[in-house]
Design a protein around this motif. Structure first.
Motif, PDB file in Angstrom:
ATOM      1  N   HIS A  39       0.854  -1.192   0.000  1.00 12.03           N
ATOM      2  CA  HIS A  39       0.000   0.000   0.000  1.00 12.03           C
ATOM      3  C   HIS A  39       0.891   1.244   0.000  1.00 12.03           C
ATOM      4  CE1 HIS A  39      -2.869   3.022   1.560  1.00 12.03           C
ATOM      5  NE2 HIS A  39      -3.721   2.331   0.800  1.00 12.03           N
ATOM      6  N   TYR A  40       0.319   2.362  -0.468  1.00 16.41           N
ATOM      7  CA  TYR A  40       1.080   3.615  -0.557  1.00 16.41           C
ATOM      8  C   TYR A  40       1.557   4.152   0.788  1.00 16.41           C
ATOM      9  CZ  TYR A  40      -0.955   4.027  -5.238  1.00 16.41           C
ATOM     10  OH  TYR A  40      -1.328   3.821  -6.534  1.00 16.41           O
ATOM     11  N   TYR A  41       1.009   3.647   1.887  1.00 13.15           N
ATOM     12  CA  TYR A  41       1.410   4.163   3.196  1.00 13.15           C
ATOM     13  C   TYR A  41       2.599   3.403   3.783  1.00 13.15           C
ATOM     14  CZ  TYR A  41      -3.300   6.346   3.256  1.00 13.15           C
ATOM     15  OH  TYR A  41      -4.432   7.058   2.970  1.00 13.15           O
ATOM     16  N   GLN A  42       3.166   2.489   2.993  1.00 15.37           N
ATOM     17  CA  GLN A  42       4.342   1.762   3.483  1.00 15.37           C
ATOM     18  C   GLN A  42       5.591   2.639   3.378  1.00 15.37           C
ATOM     19  OE1 GLN A  42       4.185  -1.930   4.645  1.00 15.37           O
ATOM     20  NE2 GLN A  42       2.478  -0.569   5.100  1.00 15.37           N
ATOM     21  N   GLU A  43       6.604   2.257   4.139  1.00 14.89           N
ATOM     22  CA  GLU A  43       7.896   2.950   4.086  1.00 14.89           C
ATOM     23  C   GLU A  43       8.402   2.968   2.638  1.00 14.89           C
ATOM     24  OE1 GLU A  43       9.338   4.372   6.535  1.00 14.89           O
ATOM     25  OE2 GLU A  43       8.274   3.519   8.255  1.00 14.89           O
ATOM     26  N   PRO A  44       9.049   4.057   2.201  1.00 18.23           N
ATOM     27  CA  PRO A  44       9.560   4.123   0.828  1.00 18.23           C
ATOM     28  C   PRO A  44      10.375   2.900   0.405  1.00 18.23           C
ATOM     29  CG  PRO A  44       9.791   6.256   1.863  1.00 18.23           C
ATOM     30  CD  PRO A  44       9.257   5.324   2.919  1.00 18.23           C
ATOM     31  N   GLU A  45      11.218   2.368   1.303  1.00 13.62           N
ATOM     32  CA  GLU A  45      12.065   1.223   0.903  1.00 13.62           C
ATOM     33  C   GLU A  45      11.227  -0.025   0.633  1.00 13.62           C
ATOM     34  OE1 GLU A  45      14.954   1.000   3.997  1.00 13.62           O
ATOM     35  OE2 GLU A  45      13.524   0.356   5.526  1.00 13.62           O
ATOM     36  N   ILE A  46      10.066  -0.119   1.262  1.00 14.83           N
ATOM     37  CA  ILE A  46       9.171  -1.252   0.957  1.00 14.83           C
ATOM     38  C   ILE A  46       8.483  -0.997  -0.386  1.00 14.83           C
ATOM     39  CG2 ILE A  46       7.061  -2.460   1.659  1.00 14.83           C
ATOM     40  CD1 ILE A  46       7.974  -2.311   4.523  1.00 14.83           C
ATOM     41  N   GLN A  47       8.024   0.239  -0.597  1.00 15.30           N
ATOM     42  CA  GLN A  47       7.397   0.564  -1.884  1.00 15.30           C
ATOM     43  C   GLN A  47       8.361   0.261  -3.041  1.00 15.30           C
ATOM     44  OE1 GLN A  47       5.380   4.343  -2.230  1.00 15.30           O
ATOM     45  NE2 GLN A  47       5.089   4.520  -0.018  1.00 15.30           N
ATOM     46  N   ASP A  51       6.223  -5.469  -5.984  1.00 16.23           N
ATOM     47  CA  ASP A  51       5.867  -5.750  -7.385  1.00 16.23           C
ATOM     48  C   ASP A  51       4.707  -4.877  -7.815  1.00 16.23           C
ATOM     49  OD1 ASP A  51       7.605  -8.071  -7.949  1.00 16.23           O
ATOM     50  OD2 ASP A  51       6.540  -8.877  -6.217  1.00 16.23           O
ATOM     51  N   PHE A  52       3.871  -4.521  -6.854  1.00 16.45           N
ATOM     52  CA  PHE A  52       2.710  -3.703  -7.192  1.00 16.45           C
ATOM     53  C   PHE A  52       2.341  -2.839  -5.990  1.00 16.45           C
ATOM     54  CE2 PHE A  52      -1.851  -2.881  -7.408  1.00 16.45           C
ATOM     55  CZ  PHE A  52      -1.938  -2.335  -8.674  1.00 16.45           C
ATOM     56  N   ILE A  53       2.053  -1.562  -6.256  1.00 15.32           N
ATOM     57  CA  ILE A  53       1.618  -0.638  -5.200  1.00 15.32           C
ATOM     58  C   ILE A  53       0.237  -0.151  -5.602  1.00 15.32           C
ATOM     59  CG2 ILE A  53       2.224   1.432  -3.868  1.00 15.32           C
ATOM     60  CD1 ILE A  53       5.007   1.219  -5.233  1.00 15.32           C
ATOM     61  N   GLY A  54      -0.684  -0.098  -4.682  1.00 14.00           N
ATOM     62  CA  GLY A  54      -2.016   0.354  -5.073  1.00 14.00           C
ATOM     63  C   GLY A  54      -2.877   0.744  -3.897  1.00 14.00           C
ATOM     64  N   THR A 249      -3.478  13.254   3.336  1.00 14.85           N
ATOM     65  CA  THR A 249      -3.559  11.825   3.621  1.00 14.85           C
ATOM     66  C   THR A 249      -2.222  11.402   4.211  1.00 14.85           C
ATOM     67  OG1 THR A 249      -4.328   9.678   2.814  1.00 14.85           O
ATOM     68  CG2 THR A 249      -2.841  10.871   1.357  1.00 14.85           C
ATOM     69  N   GLU A 250      -2.090  10.128   4.528  1.00 16.84           N
ATOM     70  CA  GLU A 250      -0.858   9.636   5.141  1.00 16.84           C
ATOM     71  C   GLU A 250       0.333   9.962   4.228  1.00 16.84           C
ATOM     72  OE1 GLU A 250       1.654   6.535   7.257  1.00 16.84           O
ATOM     73  OE2 GLU A 250       1.644   7.354   5.239  1.00 16.84           O
ATOM     74  N   PRO A 251       1.422  10.513   4.785  1.00 12.43           N
ATOM     75  CA  PRO A 251       2.507  11.024   3.938  1.00 12.43           C
ATOM     76  C   PRO A 251       3.317   9.968   3.180  1.00 12.43           C
ATOM     77  CG  PRO A 251       3.039  11.278   6.267  1.00 12.43           C
ATOM     78  CD  PRO A 251       1.619  10.825   6.209  1.00 12.43           C
ATOM     79  N   GLY A 252       3.087   8.681   3.443  1.00 13.47           N
ATOM     80  CA  GLY A 252       3.772   7.638   2.682  1.00 13.47           C
ATOM     81  C   GLY A 252       3.547   7.790   1.187  1.00 13.47           C
ATOM     82  N   ILE A 253       2.385   8.316   0.826  1.00 13.83           N
ATOM     83  CA  ILE A 253       2.056   8.434  -0.604  1.00 13.83           C
ATOM     84  C   ILE A 253       2.924   9.484  -1.316  1.00 13.83           C
ATOM     85  CG2 ILE A 253       0.201  10.153  -0.376  1.00 13.83           C
ATOM     86  CD1 ILE A 253      -1.292   8.422  -2.539  1.00 13.83           C
ATOM     87  N   THR A 287       8.449  -3.348   8.275  1.00 13.98           N
ATOM     88  CA  THR A 287       9.769  -2.809   7.909  1.00 13.98           C
ATOM     89  C   THR A 287      10.387  -3.750   6.877  1.00 13.98           C
ATOM     90  OG1 THR A 287      10.890  -4.101   9.596  1.00 13.98           O
ATOM     91  CG2 THR A 287      10.149  -1.882  10.246  1.00 13.98           C
ATOM     92  N   LEU A 288      11.446  -3.271   6.239  1.00 10.44           N
ATOM     93  CA  LEU A 288      12.132  -4.112   5.244  1.00 10.44           C
ATOM     94  C   LEU A 288      12.668  -5.392   5.909  1.00 10.44           C
ATOM     95  CD1 LEU A 288      12.559  -3.663   2.224  1.00 10.44           C
ATOM     96  CD2 LEU A 288      14.878  -2.896   2.744  1.00 10.44           C
ATOM     97  N   GLU A 289      13.166  -5.233   7.143  1.00 10.68           N
ATOM     98  CA  GLU A 289      13.708  -6.419   7.825  1.00 10.68           C
ATOM     99  C   GLU A 289      12.600  -7.434   8.122  1.00 10.68           C
ATOM    100  OE1 GLU A 289      16.409  -5.820  11.164  1.00 10.68           O
ATOM    101  OE2 GLU A 289      15.866  -7.811  11.901  1.00 10.68           O
ATOM    102  N   LYS A 290      11.433  -6.928   8.552  1.00 11.76           N
ATOM    103  CA  LYS A 290      10.320  -7.859   8.836  1.00 11.76           C
ATOM    104  C   LYS A 290       9.823  -8.504   7.538  1.00 11.76           C
ATOM    105  CE  LYS A 290       8.651  -5.357  12.902  1.00 11.76           C
ATOM    106  NZ  LYS A 290       7.576  -4.463  13.365  1.00 11.76           N
ATOM    107  N   LEU A 291       9.887  -7.761   6.455  1.00 12.91           N
ATOM    108  CA  LEU A 291       9.486  -8.316   5.149  1.00 12.91           C
ATOM    109  C   LEU A 291      10.435  -9.468   4.765  1.00 12.91           C
ATOM    110  CD1 LEU A 291       8.256  -8.440   2.309  1.00 12.91           C
ATOM    111  CD2 LEU A 291       9.349  -6.283   1.780  1.00 12.91           C
ATOM    112  N   TRP A 292      11.720  -9.224   4.929  1.00 17.67           N
ATOM    113  CA  TRP A 292      12.709 -10.286   4.650  1.00 17.67           C
ATOM    114  C   TRP A 292      12.473 -11.487   5.564  1.00 17.67           C
ATOM    115  CZ3 TRP A 292      16.297 -11.610   8.523  1.00 17.67           C
ATOM    116  CH2 TRP A 292      17.150 -12.663   8.154  1.00 17.67           C
ATOM    117  N   ARG A 293      12.268 -11.191   6.861  1.00 15.63           N
ATOM    118  CA  ARG A 293      12.107 -12.269   7.838  1.00 15.63           C
ATOM    119  C   ARG A 293      10.879 -13.123   7.504  1.00 15.63           C
ATOM    120  NH1 ARG A 293      14.876 -12.435  12.266  1.00 15.63           N
ATOM    121  NH2 ARG A 293      15.435 -10.242  12.208  1.00 15.63           N
TER     122      ARG A 293
END
Ligand code: 13P
Ligand code: SF4
Length: 324
Positions: A39-47, A51-54, A249-253, A287-293
């Motif tokens: 989602h667009y509200y994720q941290e930039p490094e996750i965005q 594969d797809f942001i929406g 809106t949430e600034p992640g976007i 977070t990116l680390e939790k995504l990897w984990r």
């Protein structure tokens, strides 16, 4: 691959965190035939690695249509749950299981059942930001991008219940001209925006357009030149002739806005008293680390009772069929 040692909280977790997390995630993604939806509200490094942001509707469609075996949902729990409802044969992972949503928390299933029982003749429309147990009690699910259109399609002689977001509900009511009985839920993020801060930004940037998510409070929406879901805000910023935007809106976007439209200026609005509480505390648990984990160990995974899934599926399918 270079590894650095790290203490891990989870016994199932690997014991070392790669230095190049992004490369390790890409590697695991290929091995597991996984797709990363964000989602667009994720941290930039996750965005940047997704594969797809929406927005919620687009992410639901992607989850329903993917050929991957594993969906890693970088968003909040109700989004991952919706992916599981639509794709039960797939493994759906959420990097942090505590990534909830104040709207879903504001609408417990048993209290919602009482509310419905008090309005037996009403069509029940629920915003996708709710639990599977509330979806299972609904006639139709909507997102912020299709709510007005879907409510307009409902039979004119039937009263409507709308849950759980009172601000979105009020806006849909205004746009559709339909009377809605509203559940009093709210987004703790969108209700923190300060009217005063918007007015100040408008004085500093008189040519800027105000663009807002419909979860904002009514006085803030009254200041907006354009209101829409996260994707609609992004597309509006692309097509508008304006050069600068005050973004409610949430600034992640802002990360996607700046990347896709580098020539324009995007201004985040501070919360009440200038706080930075406009970042969603649930979304930002990933977070990116939790995504990897979670890709490494295949957990935390979304699991759901099949009877509940089938009941929650019907109103979601109705939404997908009725959406343009
Ligand atoms: P969108 O569907 O507009 O992306 O909204 C999701 C959400 O949680 C907004 O707070
Ligand atoms: Fe829920 Fe609000 Fe966070 Fe969206 S921004 S996930 S509605 S708490």
């Amino acid at each position: 691959m270079v590894l650095m040692t790290a203490v891990t909280a989870n016994s199932k977790a690997p014991t070392a965190v790669p230095v190049d997390l992004a490369a390790a995630i890409q590697d695991l993604k290929r091995k597991r035939n996984a797709v990363i939806l964000a989602h667009y509200y994720q941290e930039p490094e996750i965005q940047d690695i997704a594969d797809f942001i929406g927005d919620s509707l687009e992410l639901s469609r992607k989850a329903a249509g993917t050929n991957a075996d594993v969906i890693v949902f970088c968003g909040v729990h109700f989004m991952a749950e919706t992916a599981k409802i639509l794709s039960p044969q797939k493994t759906v992972l959420l990097p942090d299981l505590d990534a909830g949503c104040s709207l879903a928390d504001d609408c417990p299933a048993d209290a919602f059942a009482d509310f419905r029982a008090r309005h037996p003749d009403h069509i029940v429309v629920s915003y996708i930001n709710c639990t599977a147990a509330v979806k299972a009690q609904s006639d139709l699910i909507c997102t912020s991008s299709n709510a007005v259109d879907l409510v307009r399609q409902l039979p004119a002689d039937r009263p409507i219940l709308f849950a759980p977001d009172r601000n979105l509900g009020r806006w849909v009511q205004k746009q559709s001209g339909r009377e809605l009985t509203l559940w009093p839920g709210r987004c703790i993020v969108h209700e923190t925006f300060s009217e005063e801060a918007v007015l100040r930004l408008q004085i500093e940037h008189p040519a800027a357009e105000v663009i807002a998510h419909p979860e904002c409070l009514e006085p803030l929406l009254d200041l907006a030149d354009f209101i829409g879901s996260t994707s609609k805000l992004l597309h509006h910023a692309e097509s508008s002739s304006a050069e600068s935007f005050i973004v409610l809106t949430e600034p992640g976007i802002l990360h996607q806005m700046q990347q896709r439209i580098p020539g324009k200026t995007f201004l985040a609005v501070p919360g009440l008293d200038g706080c930075s509480c406009n970042a969603c505390p649930y979304m930002r648990l990933n977070t990116l680390e939790k995504l990897w984990r979670c890709l490494s160990v295949g957990a935390p995974e979304i699991e759901m009772d099949e009877d509940l899934r089938l009941r929650a599926l019907q109103p979601i399918q109705r939404m997908l069929e009725m959406s343009l």
